[in-house]
Scaffold this motif. Structure first.
Motif, PDB file in Angstrom:
ATOM      1  N   ILE A  23       0.845  -1.192   0.000  1.00 20.34           N
ATOM      2  CA  ILE A  23       0.000   0.000   0.000  1.00 20.34           C
ATOM      3  C   ILE A  23       0.889   1.255   0.000  1.00 20.34           C
ATOM      4  O   ILE A  23       0.636   2.209  -0.736  1.00 20.34           O
ATOM      5  N   GLU A  24       1.939   1.202   0.796  1.00 21.50           N
ATOM      6  CA  GLU A  24       2.839   2.364   0.855  1.00 21.50           C
ATOM      7  C   GLU A  24       3.446   2.644  -0.518  1.00 21.50           C
ATOM      8  O   GLU A  24       3.538   3.794  -0.950  1.00 21.50           O
ATOM      9  N   ASP A  25       3.824   1.578  -1.224  1.00 22.99           N
ATOM     10  CA  ASP A  25       4.373   1.754  -2.578  1.00 22.99           C
ATOM     11  C   ASP A  25       3.356   2.423  -3.500  1.00 22.99           C
ATOM     12  O   ASP A  25       3.680   3.330  -4.265  1.00 22.99           O
ATOM     13  N   VAL A  26       2.133   1.939  -3.422  1.00 16.42           N
ATOM     14  CA  VAL A  26       1.075   2.503  -4.269  1.00 16.42           C
ATOM     15  C   VAL A  26       0.898   3.989  -3.952  1.00 16.42           C
ATOM     16  O   VAL A  26       0.750   4.833  -4.845  1.00 16.42           O
ATOM     17  N   LEU A  27       0.949   4.309  -2.660  1.00 12.91           N
ATOM     18  CA  LEU A  27       0.766   5.708  -2.253  1.00 12.91           C
ATOM     19  C   LEU A  27       1.910   6.580  -2.765  1.00 12.91           C
ATOM     20  O   LEU A  27       1.697   7.702  -3.224  1.00 12.91           O
ATOM     21  N   ASP A  76       2.205   9.962  -6.097  1.00  8.14           N
ATOM     22  CA  ASP A  76       2.801  11.295  -5.962  1.00  8.14           C
ATOM     23  C   ASP A  76       2.508  11.977  -4.634  1.00  8.14           C
ATOM     24  O   ASP A  76       2.684  13.183  -4.513  1.00  8.14           O
ATOM     25  N   LEU A  77       2.075  11.201  -3.645  1.00 12.83           N
ATOM     26  CA  LEU A  77       1.790  11.833  -2.355  1.00 12.83           C
ATOM     27  C   LEU A  77       3.066  12.217  -1.621  1.00 12.83           C
ATOM     28  O   LEU A  77       3.030  13.009  -0.689  1.00 12.83           O
ATOM     29  N   GLY A  78       4.154  11.616  -2.026  1.00 15.26           N
ATOM     30  CA  GLY A  78       5.427  11.884  -1.359  1.00 15.26           C
ATOM     31  C   GLY A  78       5.669  10.859  -0.264  1.00 15.26           C
ATOM     32  O   GLY A  78       4.736  10.336   0.338  1.00 15.26           O
ATOM     33  N   PRO A  79       6.935  10.555  -0.005  1.00 16.40           N
ATOM     34  CA  PRO A  79       7.298   9.497   0.936  1.00 16.40           C
ATOM     35  C   PRO A  79       6.843   9.769   2.379  1.00 16.40           C
ATOM     36  O   PRO A  79       6.415   8.847   3.076  1.00 16.40           O
ATOM     37  N   ALA A  80       6.905  11.003   2.817  1.00 14.21           N
ATOM     38  CA  ALA A  80       6.549  11.301   4.206  1.00 14.21           C
ATOM     39  C   ALA A  80       5.067  11.014   4.448  1.00 14.21           C
ATOM     40  O   ALA A  80       4.692  10.367   5.422  1.00 14.21           O
ATOM     41  N   MET A  81       4.269  11.489   3.518  1.00 15.64           N
ATOM     42  CA  MET A  81       2.823  11.295   3.628  1.00 15.64           C
ATOM     43  C   MET A  81       2.480   9.808   3.523  1.00 15.64           C
ATOM     44  O   MET A  81       1.634   9.295   4.271  1.00 15.64           O
ATOM     45  N   ALA A  82       3.130   9.123   2.587  1.00 16.94           N
ATOM     46  CA  ALA A  82       2.874   7.698   2.397  1.00 16.94           C
ATOM     47  C   ALA A  82       3.206   6.927   3.678  1.00 16.94           C
ATOM     48  O   ALA A  82       2.450   6.043   4.102  1.00 16.94           O
ATOM     49  N   ALA A  83       4.310   7.301   4.315  1.00 17.02           N
ATOM     50  CA  ALA A  83       4.712   6.619   5.547  1.00 17.02           C
ATOM     51  C   ALA A  83       3.698   6.891   6.660  1.00 17.02           C
ATOM     52  O   ALA A  83       3.377   6.008   7.459  1.00 17.02           O
ATOM     53  N   ARG A  84       3.203   8.116   6.706  1.00 17.48           N
ATOM     54  CA  ARG A  84       2.231   8.458   7.744  1.00 17.48           C
ATOM     55  C   ARG A  84       0.922   7.702   7.568  1.00 17.48           C
ATOM     56  O   ARG A  84       0.340   7.220   8.537  1.00 17.48           O
ATOM     57  N   ARG A  95       0.632   4.889   6.077  1.00 20.40           N
ATOM     58  CA  ARG A  95       0.950   3.500   6.421  1.00 20.40           C
ATOM     59  C   ARG A  95       0.817   3.295   7.933  1.00 20.40           C
ATOM     60  O   ARG A  95       0.214   2.321   8.385  1.00 20.40           O
ATOM     61  N   ASP A  96       1.388   4.221   8.711  1.00 22.42           N
ATOM     62  CA  ASP A  96       1.303   4.114  10.170  1.00 22.42           C
ATOM     63  C   ASP A  96      -0.145   4.124  10.642  1.00 22.42           C
ATOM     64  O   ASP A  96      -0.532   3.369  11.528  1.00 22.42           O
ATOM     65  N   ARG A  97      -0.921   5.015  10.048  1.00 22.70           N
ATOM     66  CA  ARG A  97      -2.341   5.093  10.418  1.00 22.70           C
ATOM     67  C   ARG A  97      -3.048   3.769  10.132  1.00 22.70           C
ATOM     68  O   ARG A  97      -3.826   3.278  10.947  1.00 22.70           O
ATOM     69  N   LEU A  98      -2.736   3.217   8.952  1.00 18.36           N
ATOM     70  CA  LEU A  98      -3.373   1.955   8.562  1.00 18.36           C
ATOM     71  C   LEU A  98      -2.939   0.822   9.493  1.00 18.36           C
ATOM     72  O   LEU A  98      -3.736  -0.049   9.855  1.00 18.36           O
ATOM     73  N   ALA A  99      -1.651   0.862   9.903  1.00 17.42           N
ATOM     74  CA  ALA A  99      -1.136  -0.190  10.783  1.00 17.42           C
ATOM     75  C   ALA A  99      -1.845  -0.144  12.142  1.00 17.42           C
ATOM     76  O   ALA A  99      -2.071  -1.179  12.777  1.00 17.42           O
ATOM     77  N   GLU A 100      -2.209   1.057  12.568  1.00 15.83           N
ATOM     78  CA  GLU A 100      -2.879   1.213  13.874  1.00 15.83           C
ATOM     79  C   GLU A 100      -4.362   0.862  13.820  1.00 15.83           C
ATOM     80  O   GLU A 100      -4.988   0.675  14.850  1.00 15.83           O
ATOM     81  N   THR A 101      -4.900   0.881  12.614  1.00 20.50           N
ATOM     82  CA  THR A 101      -6.365   0.777  12.497  1.00 20.50           C
ATOM     83  C   THR A 101      -6.836  -0.659  12.629  1.00 20.50           C
ATOM     84  O   THR A 101      -6.252  -1.575  12.041  1.00 20.50           O
ATOM     85  N   LYS A 117      -9.603   2.844   1.824  1.00 21.84           N
ATOM     86  CA  LYS A 117      -9.694   4.143   1.136  1.00 21.84           C
ATOM     87  C   LYS A 117     -10.189   5.236   2.081  1.00 21.84           C
ATOM     88  O   LYS A 117      -9.749   6.383   1.990  1.00 21.84           O
ATOM     89  N   ALA A 118     -11.093   4.881   2.962  1.00 21.78           N
ATOM     90  CA  ALA A 118     -11.633   5.886   3.892  1.00 21.78           C
ATOM     91  C   ALA A 118     -10.521   6.415   4.798  1.00 21.78           C
ATOM     92  O   ALA A 118     -10.442   7.622   5.048  1.00 21.78           O
ATOM     93  N   VAL A 119      -9.656   5.510   5.268  1.00 26.10           N
ATOM     94  CA  VAL A 119      -8.546   5.943   6.116  1.00 26.10           C
ATOM     95  C   VAL A 119      -7.597   6.841   5.314  1.00 26.10           C
ATOM     96  O   VAL A 119      -7.168   7.904   5.779  1.00 26.10           O
ATOM     97  N   VAL A 120      -7.300   6.421   4.081  1.00 28.43           N
ATOM     98  CA  VAL A 120      -6.395   7.193   3.219  1.00 28.43           C
ATOM     99  C   VAL A 120      -6.986   8.586   2.964  1.00 28.43           C
ATOM    100  O   VAL A 120      -6.307   9.608   3.105  1.00 28.43           O
ATOM    101  N   ALA A 121      -8.262   8.604   2.619  1.00 31.40           N
ATOM    102  CA  ALA A 121      -8.900   9.889   2.288  1.00 31.40           C
ATOM    103  C   ALA A 121      -8.906  10.826   3.497  1.00 31.40           C
ATOM    104  O   ALA A 121      -8.642  12.026   3.362  1.00 31.40           O
ATOM    105  N   ASP A 122      -9.189  10.280   4.676  1.00 33.68           N
ATOM    106  CA  ASP A 122      -9.202  11.125   5.883  1.00 33.68           C
ATOM    107  C   ASP A 122      -7.837  11.735   6.141  1.00 33.68           C
ATOM    108  O   ASP A 122      -7.721  12.905   6.497  1.00 33.68           O
ATOM    109  N   GLU A 123      -6.823  10.923   5.962  1.00 33.12           N
ATOM    110  CA  GLU A 123      -5.466  11.401   6.234  1.00 33.12           C
ATOM    111  C   GLU A 123      -5.071  12.500   5.237  1.00 33.12           C
ATOM    112  O   GLU A 123      -4.462  13.506   5.596  1.00 33.12           O
TER     113      GLU A 123
END
Ligand code: GDP
Length: 296
Positions: free
Chosen positions: A33-37, A41-49, A51-57, A69-75
């Motif tokens: 998922i992080e690779d896809v993000l 073009d979201l940028g590595p920092a955002m993609a990592a963040r 990812r962390d959110r998804l890992a916690e969810t 997608k809902a988690v991604v969109a919220d972030e």
């Protein structure tokens, strides 16, 4: 939302393959998922963040595409929300001077026409100034738009002094009670030094007429340039100062994510987006809508 369809396609299509339906996402899935993000073009920092959110969810009903997608969109919306900022006309004394900058081909001229149209609809008196005196085509193109819109335009000779054109325009705008003066500028980044001098001179002349001017320095960015847009922000900040962004051509690209990366990195106000070549194709920047489009 038709205009952002290309942006919507990418993440959704790529995510569908990697989901497990489990309540927790695992390392390998998160990696994918992080690779896809990052590719969005979201940028590595955002993609990592994200990812962390998804890992916690904990996904109560299993991690399916809609839930992820809902988690991604919220972030994404959390990053874009604070930078959404329409251009307001609130300068006193008038006119409010909006300097429009950006590389040639970014959609600068078209965006100026769209902005003029937008302000006309709000009943403001608009004037254009052809401050890109380097390209005869730029002057001609802006004149065609001015005629079509029925707004006054101040031009100078090709190769003439851009600051002189701007000086004349402010004088005329002031004398005729214009609310908004939109100034086109040269975009030839090939010669940075010259461009910097020219923009500095325009600023100097403006500042003499009104210490508050230019009230806005709007950088126009082409979404199809992807990550190069980030470099352009850095360059134009240094060349001319930038108070806000308009991103064009979001209709023709799946790279809306770059706006998120830009917001993360620079936090500049985003005034509007361009989703087509017509006058109506400038839209207020709606963070939730772009977030949903990027998440698919
Ligand atoms: P300039 O050189 O920066 O002034 O760029 P122009 O305004 O001439 O635009 C370059 C090309 O991009 C033109 O063909 C425009 O019609 C097109 N363009 C500008 N904005 C948009 C947009 O939001 N979407 C699309 N699809 N095309 C655009």
């Amino acid at each position: 939302f038709g205009g952002l369809k290309r942006t919507s396609d990418r993440l959704g299509d790529n995510l569908s393959g990697v989901l497990t339906g489990q309540t927790r996402l695992e390392g390998a899935t998160l990696d994918e998922i992080e690779d896809v993000l990052i590719m969005s073009d979201l940028g590595p920092a955002m993609a990592a963040r994200i990812r962390d959110r998804l890992a916690e969810t904990r996904f109560e009903r299993g991690a399916d595409i809609a839930a992820v997608k809902a988690v991604v969109a919220d972030e994404i919306a959390a990053v874009l929300g604070p930078v959404a900022d329409p251009l307001d006309i609130d300068a006193f004394p008038r006119p409010q001077v909006i300097l429009v900058i950006g590389v040639n081909g970014s959609g600068k001229t078209t965006t100026i026409a769209k902005l003029a149209h937008y302000f006309q609809e709000l009943d403001y008196g608009v004037m254009l100034a052809a401050g890109d005196t380097f390209r005869a085509a730029a002057i001609g193109q802006l004149r065609v738009w001015a005629e079509r819109l029925g707004v006054p335009i101040v031009t100078g000779p090709e190769g003439g002094d851009a600051a002189g054109v701007v000086f004349d325009a402010v004088k005329q705008a002031t004398a005729t009670g214009i609310d908004v003066l939109i100034v086109d500028t040269a975009g030839r980044l090939q010669n940075k030094r010259e461009l910097m001098d020219e923009l500095a001179k325009i600023r100097r002349v403006l500042g003499k007429l009104n210490p508050e001017a230019p009230h806005d320095v709007v950088l126009v960015l082409d979404a199809t340039n992807g990550q190069n847009a980030l470099q352009q922000i850095a360059t134009f900040k240094e060349l001319a100062g930038v108070t806000g962004l308009i991103m064009t051509k979001l209709d023709g690209t799946a790279r809306g994510g770059v706006l998120v990366a830009a917001s993360e990195q620079y936090g500049l106000p985003i005034h509007a987006i361009g989703i087509g070549e017509g006058l109506e194709d400038l839209r207020p920047f709606d963070p939730r809508q772009l977030a949903d489009a990027i998440a698919g």
